[in-house]
Scaffold this motif. Structure first.
Motif, PDB file in Angstrom:
ATOM      1  N   ASP A  62       0.871  -1.254  -0.085  1.00 56.26           N
ATOM      2  CA  ASP A  62       0.041   0.027  -0.005  1.00 56.26           C
ATOM      3  C   ASP A  62       0.863   1.390   0.094  1.00 56.26           C
ATOM      4  N   TYR A  63       2.013   1.307   0.620  1.00 58.87           N
ATOM      5  CA  TYR A  63       2.742   2.354   0.773  1.00 58.87           C
ATOM      6  C   TYR A  63       3.226   2.898  -0.542  1.00 58.87           C
ATOM      7  N   SER A  64       3.676   1.969  -1.480  1.00 62.67           N
ATOM      8  CA  SER A  64       4.464   2.299  -2.792  1.00 62.67           C
ATOM      9  C   SER A  64       3.407   2.200  -3.991  1.00 62.67           C
ATOM     10  N   GLY A  65       1.911   1.604  -3.749  1.00 61.89           N
ATOM     11  CA  GLY A  65       1.051   1.213  -4.517  1.00 61.89           C
ATOM     12  C   GLY A  65       1.279   0.247  -5.470  1.00 61.89           C
ATOM     13  N   ASN A  66       2.247  -0.523  -5.304  1.00 62.87           N
ATOM     14  CA  ASN A  66       2.745  -1.679  -6.005  1.00 62.87           C
ATOM     15  C   ASN A  66       1.522  -3.029  -5.524  1.00 62.87           C
ATOM     16  N   ASP A  67       0.892  -3.430  -6.815  1.00 62.19           N
ATOM     17  CA  ASP A  67      -0.146  -4.623  -6.662  1.00 62.19           C
ATOM     18  C   ASP A  67       0.072  -5.201  -7.835  1.00 62.19           C
ATOM     19  N   PHE A  68       0.532  -6.586  -8.022  1.00 61.38           N
ATOM     20  CA  PHE A  68       0.678  -7.332  -9.321  1.00 61.38           C
ATOM     21  C   PHE A  68       0.913  -8.904  -8.599  1.00 61.38           C
ATOM     22  N   GLY A  69       0.622  -9.601  -9.505  1.00 60.68           N
ATOM     23  CA  GLY A  69       0.697 -11.240  -9.201  1.00 60.68           C
ATOM     24  C   GLY A  69       0.664 -11.912 -10.479  1.00 60.68           C
ATOM     25  N   HIS A  70       1.040 -13.160 -10.271  1.00 58.60           N
ATOM     26  CA  HIS A  70       1.040 -14.056 -11.274  1.00 58.60           C
ATOM     27  C   HIS A  70       0.561 -15.698 -10.907  1.00 58.60           C
ATOM     28  N   GLN A  71      -0.074 -16.486 -11.789  1.00 55.32           N
ATOM     29  CA  GLN A  71      -0.139 -17.676 -11.542  1.00 55.32           C
ATOM     30  C   GLN A  71      -0.221 -18.402 -12.710  1.00 55.32           C
ATOM     31  N   GLU A  72       0.373 -19.824 -12.591  1.00 50.85           N
ATOM     32  CA  GLU A  72       0.540 -20.478 -13.897  1.00 50.85           C
ATOM     33  C   GLU A  72       0.453 -22.021 -13.563  1.00 50.85           C
ATOM     34  N   SER A  73      -0.266 -22.921 -14.315  1.00 48.93           N
ATOM     35  CA  SER A  73      -0.136 -24.387 -14.246  1.00 48.93           C
ATOM     36  C   SER A  73       0.129 -24.971 -15.517  1.00 48.93           C
ATOM     37  N   ARG A  74       0.776 -25.984 -15.506  1.00 50.09           N
ATOM     38  CA  ARG A  74       1.067 -26.595 -16.852  1.00 50.09           C
ATOM     39  C   ARG A  74       1.288 -28.209 -16.575  1.00 50.09           C
ATOM     40  N   ASP A  75       0.559 -29.057 -17.728  1.00 56.46           N
ATOM     41  CA  ASP A  75       0.591 -30.306 -17.672  1.00 56.46           C
ATOM     42  C   ASP A  75       0.904 -30.848 -19.058  1.00 56.46           C
ATOM     43  N   GLY A  76       2.237 -31.020 -19.204  1.00 55.95           N
ATOM     44  CA  GLY A  76       2.616 -31.337 -20.546  1.00 55.95           C
ATOM     45  C   GLY A  76       2.541 -30.318 -21.479  1.00 55.95           C
ATOM     46  N   TYR A  77       1.631 -30.073 -22.413  1.00 58.05           N
ATOM     47  CA  TYR A  77       1.813 -29.339 -23.431  1.00 58.05           C
ATOM     48  C   TYR A  77       0.404 -28.196 -23.278  1.00 58.05           C
ATOM     49  N   ASN A  78      -0.129 -28.298 -22.132  1.00 56.25           N
ATOM     50  CA  ASN A  78      -1.501 -27.418 -21.925  1.00 56.25           C
ATOM     51  C   ASN A  78      -0.882 -26.611 -20.745  1.00 56.25           C
ATOM     52  N   THR A  79      -0.967 -25.285 -20.941  1.00 54.33           N
ATOM     53  CA  THR A  79      -0.371 -24.366 -20.041  1.00 54.33           C
ATOM     54  C   THR A  79      -1.818 -23.331 -19.518  1.00 54.33           C
ATOM     55  N   GLN A  80      -1.959 -23.207 -18.659  1.00 62.60           N
ATOM     56  CA  GLN A  80      -3.050 -21.917 -18.307  1.00 62.60           C
ATOM     57  C   GLN A  80      -2.457 -21.113 -17.191  1.00 62.60           C
ATOM     58  N   GLY A  81      -2.701 -19.723 -17.365  1.00 65.02           N
ATOM     59  CA  GLY A  81      -2.312 -18.983 -16.240  1.00 65.02           C
ATOM     60  C   GLY A  81      -2.889 -17.716 -16.372  1.00 65.02           C
ATOM     61  N   SER A  82      -2.475 -16.661 -15.404  1.00 65.72           N
ATOM     62  CA  SER A  82      -3.124 -15.343 -15.541  1.00 65.72           C
ATOM     63  C   SER A  82      -2.263 -14.656 -14.725  1.00 65.72           C
ATOM     64  N   TYR A  83      -2.012 -13.188 -14.946  1.00 70.55           N
ATOM     65  CA  TYR A  83      -1.282 -12.171 -14.125  1.00 70.55           C
ATOM     66  C   TYR A  83      -2.162 -10.855 -14.133  1.00 70.55           C
ATOM     67  N   TYR A  84      -1.576 -10.230 -12.980  1.00 69.60           N
ATOM     68  CA  TYR A  84      -2.791  -8.737 -13.024  1.00 69.60           C
ATOM     69  C   TYR A  84      -1.390  -7.716 -12.389  1.00 69.60           C
ATOM     70  N   VAL A  85      -1.829  -6.466 -12.744  1.00 68.55           N
ATOM     71  CA  VAL A  85      -0.869  -5.638 -12.377  1.00 68.55           C
ATOM     72  C   VAL A  85      -1.762  -4.360 -12.278  1.00 68.55           C
ATOM     73  N   GLN A  86      -1.466  -3.280 -11.018  1.00 68.88           N
ATOM     74  CA  GLN A  86      -2.121  -2.141 -10.746  1.00 68.88           C
ATOM     75  C   GLN A  86      -1.412  -0.990 -11.739  1.00 68.88           C
ATOM     76  N   LEU A  87      -2.325  -0.386 -12.479  1.00 68.96           N
ATOM     77  CA  LEU A  87      -1.829   0.654 -13.406  1.00 68.96           C
ATOM     78  C   LEU A  87      -1.546   1.880 -12.802  1.00 68.96           C
ATOM     79  N   PRO A  88      -0.751   2.681 -13.311  1.00 64.70           N
ATOM     80  CA  PRO A  88      -0.659   4.189 -12.671  1.00 64.70           C
ATOM     81  C   PRO A  88      -1.874   4.763 -12.655  1.00 64.70           C
ATOM     82  N   ASP A  89      -3.024   4.623 -13.459  1.00 61.46           N
ATOM     83  CA  ASP A  89      -4.178   5.400 -13.623  1.00 61.46           C
ATOM     84  C   ASP A  89      -5.219   4.925 -12.567  1.00 61.46           C
TER      85      ASP A  89
END
Length: 133
Positions: A62-89
């Motif tokens: 909260d002090y710097s305003g940084n808010d981001f993350g990432h998650q991913e899972s893979r099984d063989g040739y199948n990969t699924q994931g997501s990531y997010y980031v708090q933009l300056p606006d």
């Protein structure tokens, strides 16, 4: 008198240097350097098939305003994931993606919130001019 002091000082320096240990003469016949890299010393297990893993991380400061993350899972040739980031606006940008075999990277981007552009408060104020030019 000054000549006697200089004479005794010179005798003292000679006697001190005569008592100090002598270092061996430097040798200039050093061995040739070896440029052969050592072989690895680890015993990593050999891969036994397609990759399989899950990971995630998140940062919220909260002090710097940084808010981001990432998650991913893979099984063989199948990969699924997501990531997010708090933009300056003020919006939160989310990216959800999949990779299935040779289909390539397929992403869906979404935003949460409204962009905010507040007027700066205080701002820069130049220093008043002095009487000197």
């Amino acid at each position: 008198m000054a000549l006697k002091v200089a004479f005794f000082a010179a005798v003292a320096v000679i006697s001190v240097s005569a008592d100090s240990p002598r270092l061996p003469a430097p040798s200039y016949n050093a061995p040739a350097p070896s440029y052969r890299a050592p072989s690895p010393s680890y015993n990593a297990p050999a891969a036994t098939g397609p990759a399989k893993y899950d990971f995630n991380y998140a940062v919220k400061d909260d002090y710097s305003g940084n808010d981001f993350g990432h998650q991913e899972s893979r099984d063989g040739y199948n990969t699924q994931g997501s990531y997010y980031v708090q933009l300056p606006d003020g919006r939160l940008q989310k990216v959800t993606y999949t990779v299935n075999g040779d289909s390539g990277y397929v992403a869906e981007v979404s935003y949460e919130g409204e962009a905010q552009y507040p007027q700066p408060s205080g701002g820069y104020q130049p220093a008043p001019k002095s009487g000197y030019a």
